[in-house]
Design a protein around this motif. Structure first.
Motif, PDB file in Angstrom:
ATOM      1  N   ARG B 149      25.606 -37.193  17.954  1.00  6.76           N
ATOM      2  CA  ARG B 149      24.379 -37.967  18.100  1.00  6.76           C
ATOM      3  C   ARG B 149      24.378 -38.741  19.414  1.00  6.76           C
ATOM      4  O   ARG B 149      25.421 -38.955  20.023  1.00  6.76           O
ATOM      5  N   GLN B 165      27.977 -38.282  10.180  1.00  8.64           N
ATOM      6  CA  GLN B 165      27.015 -38.685  11.197  1.00  8.64           C
ATOM      7  C   GLN B 165      25.672 -39.026  10.561  1.00  8.64           C
ATOM      8  O   GLN B 165      25.249 -38.405   9.608  1.00  8.64           O
ATOM      9  N   ARG B 166      25.004 -39.989  11.145  1.00  7.77           N
ATOM     10  CA  ARG B 166      23.697 -40.393  10.635  1.00  7.77           C
ATOM     11  C   ARG B 166      22.622 -39.467  11.190  1.00  7.77           C
ATOM     12  O   ARG B 166      22.689 -39.076  12.343  1.00  7.77           O
ATOM     13  N   PRO B 167      21.623 -39.146  10.347  1.00 13.31           N
ATOM     14  CA  PRO B 167      20.518 -38.367  10.904  1.00 13.31           C
ATOM     15  C   PRO B 167      19.853 -39.165  12.040  1.00 13.31           C
ATOM     16  O   PRO B 167      19.743 -40.383  11.948  1.00 13.31           O
ATOM     17  N   GLU B 168      19.440 -38.470  13.087  1.00 13.15           N
ATOM     18  CA  GLU B 168      18.810 -39.151  14.218  1.00 13.15           C
ATOM     19  C   GLU B 168      17.449 -38.511  14.469  1.00 13.15           C
ATOM     20  O   GLU B 168      17.380 -37.360  14.884  1.00 13.15           O
ATOM     21  N   LEU B 169      16.391 -39.232  14.174  1.00 15.67           N
ATOM     22  CA  LEU B 169      15.043 -38.661  14.235  1.00 15.67           C
ATOM     23  C   LEU B 169      14.198 -39.322  15.311  1.00 15.67           C
ATOM     24  O   LEU B 169      14.347 -40.507  15.587  1.00 15.67           O
ATOM     25  N   TRP B 170      13.254 -38.548  15.838  1.00 14.96           N
ATOM     26  CA  TRP B 170      12.340 -39.022  16.885  1.00 14.96           C
ATOM     27  C   TRP B 170      13.166 -39.745  17.966  1.00 14.96           C
ATOM     28  O   TRP B 170      14.255 -39.263  18.289  1.00 14.96           O
ATOM     29  N   LEU B 172      14.025 -42.930  17.332  1.00 15.67           N
ATOM     30  CA  LEU B 172      14.346 -44.116  16.548  1.00 15.67           C
ATOM     31  C   LEU B 172      15.856 -44.162  16.306  1.00 15.67           C
ATOM     32  O   LEU B 172      16.375 -43.413  15.489  1.00 15.67           O
ATOM     33  N   TYR B 173      16.538 -45.001  17.041  1.00 11.98           N
ATOM     34  CA  TYR B 173      17.997 -45.046  16.946  1.00 11.98           C
ATOM     35  C   TYR B 173      18.436 -46.152  15.998  1.00 11.98           C
ATOM     36  O   TYR B 173      17.911 -47.257  16.043  1.00 11.98           O
ATOM     37  N   ASN B 174      19.405 -45.828  15.159  1.00 10.93           N
ATOM     38  CA  ASN B 174      19.914 -46.779  14.175  1.00 10.93           C
ATOM     39  C   ASN B 174      21.250 -47.332  14.659  1.00 10.93           C
ATOM     40  O   ASN B 174      22.251 -46.633  14.666  1.00 10.93           O
TER      41      ASN B 174
END
Lengths: 440, 304
Positions: B149, B165-170, B172-174
C-alpha cells in the motif's frame, strides 16, 4: 553539482526530452477481473511482455520456475504472482499494481484476484480505475462471476468497460460463440450503469487481438485490446463543472520573505477554479474571492482536477483542514444524514447502531449506522430487505448519521467527494467503503 | 508542470506529481511525527523535490533521516548535504557503525551492511518516536512491492505483514496507528524508473554525479563491476581495471555494482533505461540477488 546542464562531457548528439516523449503522455488506470482459469494473468503477462515492461531477469526467473514445475510453456501468470506465500499456493491474495507504457499512454493495472475476498479486492481496485476489464472464457460463456464483476464495476462508477472473450482459439475462432456472449452481456448491462462497453474476442495465450488484430478472426471489425486501451477517451470523465477543493493543509511559512502568506493546499476534486472567482468556504458558509492559485513557485490562472495546488483568498477568513472551497452558487450542502451503498470488508458483520470512524475527503468524524435498508445480491441484483446486517464482502444500502457534517456530492456525480471509508475505532483497520447516494 | 487549457488535460507525469504531493500533505496533516528516509539516490531526491513543492513557500515540516552504512559513496553524501542546506531541513544521520558499536545491531561477520541498516533504522525510528516514515519504494521495482500500500502499516516490531494490509480505496488514506507502531509511506508507489528520470530531467535538480558516465577503477565480483575502495579490499584473482561506467542505483558501496555506460546526461540515461533488458535491482544490487524472495523477507523485517 551534476545537473543536466553541466554534467561532464555533455556531447552534441544529446536526444531532447520531447523526442523521448514519456513525460507528456497521458494516463489510463484500469482494473482487471477474472479468475486464474479465465487466463487473466496470462493476458496481463502478455500485455507487459509485448509492451516490453518485463525485463530479461524477470522473464528468466519465470522460465526457470516454469521448467522446474514441468510446464511445456512459460507460464506468464508467474510474472504477476507477487508474494512467496502466493507462489507456493498458486493463488493471488491481494490487489497488485502493474505498470506498462506505449508511446501514447502509461497504464496502471490494478490486478484483482477472482476468488475469495474478490469483492473487497475488486472494489479496492475499481475505486481508482478509469476502465474495467472483465475476462470470460469463450467455452463457458457468461458466468455468475463475470456478471458479479460487471455489477461491481458499475457500482464503483468505472466509466468504461471491456469484456474480453478469451480462449477464442479453443472454440475455433467461431463468430457465433462471440455473438452469443456479446448479446447476453449487452442485455445484462442494460440493468447497470455502464456508459461505454466494448466486447473484444481474444486469445491471451496466442496473442489474437491482444496487441494486433488477429487474422484468425476476420469477421471481427473492432480494435485490438491494446489499441482500445490506448485510445479510449478518458479526459471527459472528470467533473469540470462543479468546483470543489477539499482543504488538506494550511501553508503558513512564517518567514521574513513570506511573512503574511496564508495558502490553502489541496487536490482539486472537481471543476475549474480561477483567480477572481467568488468562493464559499464550507461548512462555515463565509464567502471570499480567490486572490491567486500557486503551483509551487508559480502562479497559475486555472486549476482543475487532479491538480494539487495552494489557493490564496483575498479575505482573512478562518479556513482549516477538512473545510471545502466551492463556488458561491455551486456548493454542496453540509449534511449529517447520509444514504450510501457500503461494501463491508471485515469478518465481524456491520449492524445497525454500530459506531465507526469515517473519513470523507480530508474530513474525519464518527458515524452511527442508523439502518441497513437492504443487502444487494451482486449476482442477481436482488435487494434482500430481510437481512439487517452486512457480512464480509457484502454490499448494501445503509443510512448513517455523522458527528461532523460531510461536504459531499452524490458518488454518481463525483467519485472523490462522493466516497468515504469506515474505520474500526478499536483496531484502526479500514472496514468499509461507501458511495453516497444522497444526503439531507 | 505543463498544462493545456484547451482540454484540461494533465500529462501522466503531472498526475503522478499531483498524487504524490497529495500524499505528502495528507501525512503532514495527520501524523504527529513524520520523517523522510533519504538514501541519496534518485528516488529519494524526487521525494525531497515533491516535499519541497508540497509545502512551498513554507519549509518542509519534517526532518530527513539517513542511515549511514559507513560505506556510502562520497559523491552521494555531497549531494545530500547540498540538498539539506538548500532546503533548510533538519538532517538526522543514523550510523550503522555506531549501532554496531553500541550493540544495537550485532555483527556476526556474515551479514551485509545493507541488512544491518534494518536494525539501525528501526532503532532510529523508535528512539525519535517517528510515527510515519516516507520511503522511496516504487511498485514497479519488485514483485513484493507491487502489492504494498501507499500507507504501509508496521507493527511495534517494525514488521510488515502482507496478509494484514488495509484496503486502500480512492485517495482516502487511513493513518490510524497504535502506540509503538508506525506507518511507512510510499508517495512514489505509482512511479516507474523511467518516470523518475523524466521528472529529474524536467526539474533540473542536482543528483549524485555517479549516476552519470565517468572513469572509475573497478573489479569484477559475482558478475558485477564493483568500485575499488578501502572498504572493499580485492580478493585474490580480482583484477582492478579502469572503465567508463555509471551507477543505476546508489547503495552500500561494497555491494552496488556499476554498468559500463557512455550516458553522461539524463536524456542519454533515459534512452539507456528505455532499452534496458535487466531491472535496475537485478543488474546492480547484490543484496537483492540472494534469493527470489529476498526483498519480501527484508521488507517483513522492516526494510525500507
Amino acid at each position: 553539482m551534476a545537473t543536466p546542464e553541466n554534467a561532464p562531457g555533455k556531447s552534441s548528439d544529446n536526444p531532447s526530452l520531447d523526442e523521448l516523449g514519456v513525460g507528456q503522455m497521458d494516463l489510463l488506470r484500469f482494473a482487471t477481473a477474472g479468475s486464474v482459469d479465465d487466463g487473466k494473468s496470462t493476458l496481463i503477462g502478455r500485455l507487459l511482455l509485448d509492451s516490453k515492461a518485463i525485463f530479461e531477469d524477470q522473464l528468466e526467473a519465470v522460465e526457470a520456475t516454469s521448467q522446474s514445475k514441468g510446464y511445456d510453456y512459460t507460464d506468464l501468470a508467474l510474472l504477476t504472482d507477487g508474494l512467496r506465500s502466493e507462489r507456493e499456493q498458486g493463488i493471488t491474495i491481494d490487489v497488485a499494481y502493474r505498470y506498462f507504457a506505449t508511446p501514447q499512454r502509461k497504464f496502471i493495472i490494478a490486478d484483482t484476484p477472482g476468488h475469495v475476498q474478490y469483492t473487497r479486492n475488486m472494489v479496492t481496485g475499481a475505486s481508482t480505475a478509469d476502465l474495467g476489464l472483465v475476462l470470460v472464457d469463450a467455452r463457458q460463456g457468461l458466468t455468475e462471476q463475470s456478471r458479479r464483476h460487471a455489477v461491481i464495476l458499475s457500482l464503483l462508477r468505472v466509466p468504461h468497460l471491456v469484456l474480453a472473450v478469451n480462449k477464442m482459439d479453443l472454440v475455433d475462432y467461431d463468430k457465433s460463440v462471440y455473438d452469443r456472449i456479446h448479446r447476453e452481456f449487452t442485455a445484462f448491462a442494460t440493468k447497470l450503469n455502464i456508459p461505454d462497453l466494448e466486447v473484444i474476442p481474444i486469445s491471451a495465450l496466442n496473442g489474437d487481438n491482444v496487441v494486433t488484430r488477429s487474422e484468425n478472426m476476420p469477421w471481427y471489425n473492432g480494435s485490438s485490446l491494446m489499441h482500445h486501451l490506448e485510445n479510449v477517451h478518458v479526459a471527459s470523465d472528470r467533473d469540470l463543472m462543479d468546483p470543489r477543493l477539499p482543504v488538506q493543509y494550511v501553508v503558513r511559512p512564517k518567514s521574513d520573505q513570506f511573512h503574511d502568506y496564508r495558502g490553502y493546499a489541496g487536490q482539486i476534486a472537481g471543476g475549474v477554479l480561477k483567480p477572481g472567482d467568488e468562493v464559499v468556504v464550507l461548512p462555515s458558509g463565509l464567502t471570499s474571492t480567490i486572490e491567486g492559485i500557486d503551483l509551487f513557485d508559480r502562479e497559475i490562472d486555472e486549476a482543475f482536477p487532479p491538480m494539487s495546488v495552494t489557493v490564496r483568498l483575498t479575505d482573512d477568513v478562518d479556513v482549516s483542514r477538512g473545510d471545502m472551497i466551492a463556488r458561491v452558487k455551486n456548493a454542496p450542502k453540509p449534511s449529517q444524514d447520509i444514504d450510501a451503498m457500503i461494501c463491508w470488508m471485515t469478518n465481524e458483520p456491520l449492524r445497525p447502531r454500530q459506531k465507526l470512524a469515517i473519513k470523507h475527503t480530508t474530513r474525519t468524524g464518527r458515524a452511527l449506522i442508523k439502518d441497513i435498508q437492504y443487502r444487494l445480491d451482486v449476482n442477481s441484483l436482488h435487494r434482500d430487505q430481510e437481512t439487517k446486517e452486512l457480512g464480509l464482502n457484502e454490499i448494501g444500502r445503509v443510512q448513517l448519521r455523522t458527528t461532523v457534517p460531510l461536504l459531499c456530492d452524490p458518488y454518481s456525480k463525483n467519485r472523490t467527494t462522493g466516497s468515504f471509508i469506515l474505520i474500526d475505532e478499536a483496531t484502526g483497520v479500514t472496514v468499509g467503503a461507501g458511495m453516497i447516494n444522497s444526503s439531507d | 508542470m505543463t498544462q493545456s487549457h484547451a482540454d484540461y488535460r494533465l500529462s501522466q507525469l503531472d498526475q503522478l506529481e499531483a498524487e504524490s504531493i497529495h500524499i505528502f500533505r495528507e501525512v503532514a496533516a495527520e501524523f504527529e511525527k513524520p520523517v523522510l528516509m533519504f538514501s541519496g539516490g534518485k528516488d529519494s531526491i524526487v521525494m525531497l523535490r515533491l516535499a519541497e513543492k508540497a509545502f512551498y513557500p513554507a519549509k518542509i515540516p519534517f526532518p530527513v533521516l539517513q542511515v549511514d552504512t559507513g560505506y556510502d559513496f562520497p559523491e552521494v553524501l555531497e549531494t545530500r548535504d547540498n540538498w539539506v542546506n538548500r532546503l533548510g531541513v533538519r538532517l538526522i544521520v543514523a550510523s550503522v557503525e555506531e549501532a554496531l558499536a553500541n550493540g544495537i545491531v550485532v555483527d556476526d561477520g556474515k551479514t551485509s551492511r545493507n541488512r544491518h541498516q534494518i536494525g539501525t533504522l528501526l532503532h532510529a525510528i523508535e528512539e525519535n518516536g517517528f510515527t510515519a516514515a516516507f520511503g522511496g519504494g516504487r511498485r514497479d521495482e519488485e514483485k513484493a512491492r507491487a502489492k504494498e500500500r501507499v500507507y504501509s502499516h508496521r507493527d511495534d516490531f517494525g514488521q510488515w505483514d502482507p496478509k494484514m494490509q488495509r484496503p486502500e480505496l480512492w485517495s482516502l488514506y487511513n493513518g490510524r496507528i497504535h502506540g509503538g507502531e508506525h506507518m511507512r509511506i510510499f508517495p512514489l508507489s505509482n512511479w516507474t524508473e523511467l518516470d523518475i528520470w523524466h521528472y529529474l530531467a524536467q526539474e533540473k535538480v542536482e543528483i549524485p554525479s555517479i549516476y552519470f558516465s565517468h572513469q572509475r577503477r573497478v573489479f569484477k565480483r559475482d558478475n558485477m563491476w564493483l568500485s575499488e575502495s578501502d572498504f572493499n579490499p580485492t580478493k585474490s584473482g580480482e583484477e582492478v581495471v579502469e572503465k567508463t561506467v555509471r551507477f543505476r542505483t546508489v547503495g552500500d558501496l561494497t555491494l552496488t555494482g556499476c554498468v559500463e555506460s557512455e550516458a553522461d546526461t539524463i536524456e542519454k540515461i533515459i534512452e539507456e533505461v528505455a532499452i534496458a533488458k535487466v531491472t535496475e535491482r537485478g543488474a546492480t544490487r547484490g543484496d537483492d540477488r540472494f534469493s527470489e524472495a529476498a526483498m519480501e523477507d527484508r521488507k517483513k523485517e522492516g526494510y525500507f
